[in-house]
Design an enzyme around this catalytic site. Structure first.
Site, PDB file in Angstrom:
ATOM      1  N   ARG A   1       5.514  -3.885   1.458  1.00 18.38           N
ATOM      2  CA  ARG A   1       3.897  -4.469   1.318  1.00 18.38           C
ATOM      3  C   ARG A   1       4.691  -5.726   0.404  1.00 18.38           C
ATOM      4  O   ARG A   1       5.700  -6.046  -0.238  1.00 18.38           O
ATOM      5  CB  ARG A   1       3.465  -3.972  -0.015  1.00 18.38           C
ATOM      6  CG  ARG A   1       2.964  -4.421  -1.064  1.00 18.38           C
ATOM      7  CD  ARG A   1       1.791  -3.704  -1.858  1.00 18.38           C
ATOM      8  NE  ARG A   1       1.600  -2.249  -1.568  1.00 18.38           N
ATOM      9  CZ  ARG A   1       0.669  -1.763  -0.693  1.00 18.38           C
ATOM     10  NH1 ARG A   1      -0.038  -1.917  -0.268  1.00 18.38           N
ATOM     11  NH2 ARG A   1       0.597  -0.510  -0.256  1.00 18.38           N
TER      12      ARG A   1
ATOM     13  N   GLU B   1       6.094   0.795   7.675  1.00 15.28           N
ATOM     14  CA  GLU B   1       4.207   0.332   7.684  1.00 15.28           C
ATOM     15  C   GLU B   1       4.732  -1.105   6.868  1.00 15.28           C
ATOM     16  O   GLU B   1       5.525  -1.550   5.866  1.00 15.28           O
ATOM     17  CB  GLU B   1       3.838   1.326   6.810  1.00 15.28           C
ATOM     18  CG  GLU B   1       3.543   1.167   5.003  1.00 15.28           C
ATOM     19  CD  GLU B   1       3.068   2.455   4.172  1.00 15.28           C
ATOM     20  OE1 GLU B   1       2.269   0.748   3.774  1.00 15.28           O
ATOM     21  OE2 GLU B   1       2.859   2.673   4.701  1.00 15.28           O
TER      22      GLU B   1
ATOM     23  N   THR C   1      -2.364   0.795   3.681  1.00 16.22           N
ATOM     24  CA  THR C   1      -3.737   0.188   3.578  1.00 16.22           C
ATOM     25  C   THR C   1      -4.190  -0.070   4.478  1.00 16.22           C
ATOM     26  O   THR C   1      -5.503  -0.354   3.747  1.00 16.22           O
ATOM     27  CB  THR C   1      -3.287  -1.188   2.836  1.00 16.22           C
ATOM     28  OG1 THR C   1      -1.979  -0.911   1.660  1.00 16.22           O
ATOM     29  CG2 THR C   1      -4.043  -1.325   1.232  1.00 16.22           C
TER      30      THR C   1
ATOM     31  N   LYS D   1      -0.961  12.116   2.853  1.00 17.86           N
ATOM     32  CA  LYS D   1      -0.328  11.046   1.841  1.00 17.86           C
ATOM     33  C   LYS D   1      -0.563  11.328   0.092  1.00 17.86           C
ATOM     34  O   LYS D   1      -1.845  10.985   0.110  1.00 17.86           O
ATOM     35  CB  LYS D   1      -0.056   9.546   2.325  1.00 17.86           C
ATOM     36  CG  LYS D   1       0.643   8.853   1.341  1.00 17.86           C
ATOM     37  CD  LYS D   1       0.132   7.602   1.217  1.00 17.86           C
ATOM     38  CE  LYS D   1      -0.310   5.818   0.878  1.00 17.86           C
ATOM     39  NZ  LYS D   1      -0.689   5.214   0.841  1.00 17.86           N
TER      40      LYS D   1
ATOM     41  N   GLY E   1       5.636   7.297  -6.929  1.00 24.26           N
ATOM     42  CA  GLY E   1       6.104   8.113  -8.548  1.00 24.26           C
ATOM     43  C   GLY E   1       7.325   9.491  -8.053  1.00 24.26           C
ATOM     44  O   GLY E   1       7.806   9.463  -8.502  1.00 24.26           O
TER      45      GLY E   1
END
Length: 201
Positions: free
Chosen positions: A10, A33, A62, A122, A152
């Site tokens: 990201r 990704e 996303t 997911k 997490g």
């Protein structure tokens, strides 16, 4: 053997995507990704597919709409990861022959995703659901359903998540933060892979 880990880059830019992904691949993570809220994500995906299309499964995260699924497909992506469960997105992904990983929290979302043709689920955010919540969801899923923890799960607790029943994980900020060098990302990737493998039963 491919590890059940998805590297999430990201915030990566097209100019750094190949070097960063090379470091991730070197650690053994072969699913990558680029979230669509990164700078010029489709260009990053194109460059990654050109560089590693034979060695890795490259795609987008996303992903929120069927139109975005088609854009990722046109860029060469083969992996669609979403933070939510939208059957139309999953169905479009499935129709185009791509891997679909929608985000779920509840059993209702999980079954809607599976009915629409999801490759796997997911669990996101995993930190919100927790180990006990995950085990409750896992207990009602059909045998063989793949469940990845995202948000997490990491170096400090992979063993507990694996013991509780997750099949894999998505690796976000523990793997890559914008501005980090490929060398730094490589070290983080290796630490995550080592921790995942150490948690094998």
């Amino acid at each position: 053997m491919s590890l059940p880990l998805i590297g999430i880059l990201r915030g990566v830019t097209p100019d750094e995507a190949v070097d960063v992904a090379e470091a991730v691949l070197a650690a053994g993570i072969t699913q990558i990704e680029v979230p669509l809220n990164s700078p010029n994500p489709l260009e990053s995906i194109r460059r990654l597919v050109d560089a590693f299309g034979e060695r890795a499964v490259i795609g987008a995260g996303t992903v929120l709409t069927p139109a975005q699924v088609r854009e990722v497909h046109a860029a060469g992506g083969r992996l669609i990861v979403s933070p939510n469960c939208r059957p139309a997105v999953i169905e479009e992904t499935h129709k185009l022959g791509m891997a679909s990983w929608p985000g779920i929290v509840t059993p209702s979302e999980a079954f809607d995703a599976l009915d629409a043709g999801a490759t796997g689920l997911k669990l996101f955010p995993a930190v919100q659901v927790g180990l006990e919540g995950m085990k409750a969801v896992r207990a009602v899923l059909p045998a063989g359903t793949l469940l990845y923890a995202v948000g997490g799960a990491g170096v400090d607790n992979f063993a507990e998540w694996r013991a509780a029943g997750v099949d894999g994980a998505g690796l976000g900020s523990a793997l890559y933060k914008p501005g980090q060098s490929a060398s730094q990302v490589g070290k983080q990737a290796q630490a995550l892979v080592d921790a995942w493998l150490a948690g094998e039963q």
